[in-house]
Scaffold this active site. Structure first.
Site, short mmCIF file in Angstrom:
data_model
loop_
_atom_site.label_atom_id
_atom_site.label_comp_id
_atom_site.label_asym_id
_atom_site.label_seq_id
_atom_site.Cartn_x
_atom_site.Cartn_y
_atom_site.Cartn_z
N LEU A 89 54.95 18.95 14.91
CA LEU A 89 54.99 17.76 16.21
C LEU A 89 56.12 16.56 16.67
O LEU A 89 56.99 16.63 17.21
CB LEU A 89 53.92 17.84 17.10
CG LEU A 89 53.22 19.65 18.06
CD1 LEU A 89 51.89 18.48 18.91
CD2 LEU A 89 54.32 19.40 18.81
N TYR A 136 35.74 14.42 1.76
CA TYR A 136 36.78 14.46 1.91
C TYR A 136 37.27 13.52 0.51
O TYR A 136 36.57 12.86 0.39
CB TYR A 136 37.76 13.43 3.84
CG TYR A 136 37.67 13.56 4.34
CD1 TYR A 136 37.62 14.72 4.77
CD2 TYR A 136 37.28 13.19 6.36
CE1 TYR A 136 37.72 15.66 6.82
CE2 TYR A 136 38.14 13.31 6.87
CZ TYR A 136 37.56 14.36 7.22
OH TYR A 136 37.95 15.09 8.41
#
Length: 338
Positions: free
Chosen positions: A225, A53
């Site tokens: 979502l 990351y």
């Protein structure tokens, strides 16, 4: 905040985990540190990062996330934090780790180098949960598990987990651990959300029978979502807005998350959420937590403002009526992410 056990291990975590994959890229250091403090104050004790990351993967900033998490870790009692990180597995379709020039097989050489680098960047002498980031089905599982077991015995790692693994791979690793007398995976970190329920097809049963916990990522479907991509929108600064512009691996990944079916189902789920007086984000996180094979749901934010609807899912149990309505949508719009 509720707490659950990771697999059959002694480690108990909050059922919401703060993920950090955009810390150091989309979220700068100051913002990232504030988000971590807000999470801690909300009762979250579980934090997930990775040697590869932040995302998107790039050699110019790889490892920056662990450095930020390590800086924050020094401000908290170490025993109060359950810290998870990952060793990069071999490159796959959507994700190629910049670590070790992409040479990231899960063999003894790479795992040993990876854990030492992560411990240094995190500024700690142990990692609570050490995970393989992508499976390596070409390296003998016996070698992988023996090497990971050595880290446990050395006290550098407490328990082990895998991510993005298949049913075959999870069972293969468990059997390999038994064969060589090594520590086994206690967790699996895979994609699982209202828009991606494939985990329930096979892997959920493996988890139930073998005592392995799912710690799902992308419970908000990468923001889909939250309906922020509805109507063809490409919100500025959003991860998949950027990925769609990048082309290649990242664009392919974005199109899996952001497509006609996924947006349509997200809007249906949002309507159910509103019927119950809930923000769609709160609803999606609560739904993810409400499964017997899930220990903790990994969330991710890039701004402080995004935290509130996520934290609102703590202690929330969706009524049966809402769960049945979700299942009806899932039967009508099957596998929106393919």
């Amino acid at each position: 905040m509720q707490h659950r056990r990771l697999g059959t291990s002694p480690i108990v975590v909050s059922d919401i985990c703060m993920g950090t994959m955009t810390f150091g890229s989309q979220a700068d250091e100051a913002t990232s540190l504030r988000i971590l403090d807000m999470s801690y104050d909300a009762g979250i004790n579980f934090y997930d990062t990775a040697e590869g990351y932040p995302v998107p993967p790039d050699v110019k900033w790889v490892g920056r996330t662990e450095e930020i998490v390590g800086k924050w870790l020094k401000t908290k009692p170490r025993d109060a934090i359950i810290l998870a990180t990952k060793v990069s597995g071999p490159s796959h379709i959507w994700f190629k780790s910049p670590k070790r020039n992409g040479m990231t097989a899960l063999d003894r050489h790479n795992i040993t180098r990876a854990v030492e680098d992560s411990l240094k960047k995190l500024g700690t002498d142990y990692i609570d949960l050490y995970q393989t980031h992508w499976p390596d089905h070409d390296t003998a599982y016996e070698e992988t598990m023996e090497t990971l077991d050595e880290l446990v015995r050395a006290g550098k790692v407490r328990i082990l987990g895998c991510s993005n693994e298949t049913s075959w791979g999870l069972m293969k690793s468990i059997e390999a651990s038994k064969a060589v007398g090594a520590a086994r995976y206690q967790t699996i970190q895979n994609n699982f959300s209202l828009n991606n329920r494939r985990f329930e097809d096979e892997l959920a049963q493996v988890c139930r029978k073998e005592g392995v916990s799912l710690i799902p990522y992308s419970p908000i479907g990468g923001g889909v979502l939250a309906c922020k991509y509805s109507g063809g929108a490409k919100p500025e600064g959003a991860r998949f807005s950027k990925y769609l512009e990048m082309g290649g691996r990242q664009a392919s990944m974005a199109r899996r998350f952001v497509n006609e079916k996924s947006i349509a189902s997200a809007e249906r789920f949002a309507a159910i959420a509103r019927e119950h007086g809930l923000d769609p984000v709160t609803f999606a996180v609560a739904w993810s937590k409400q499964h017997d094979f899930v220990a903790s749901t990994i969330v991710g934010v890039t701004t402080e403002e995004q935290c509130a609807p996520i934290f609102a899912a703590a202690d929330l149990v969706l009524p049966d009526q809402a769960m049945k309505a979700v299942n009806a949508v899932s039967r009508e719009i099957m596998y929106p992410m393919g």
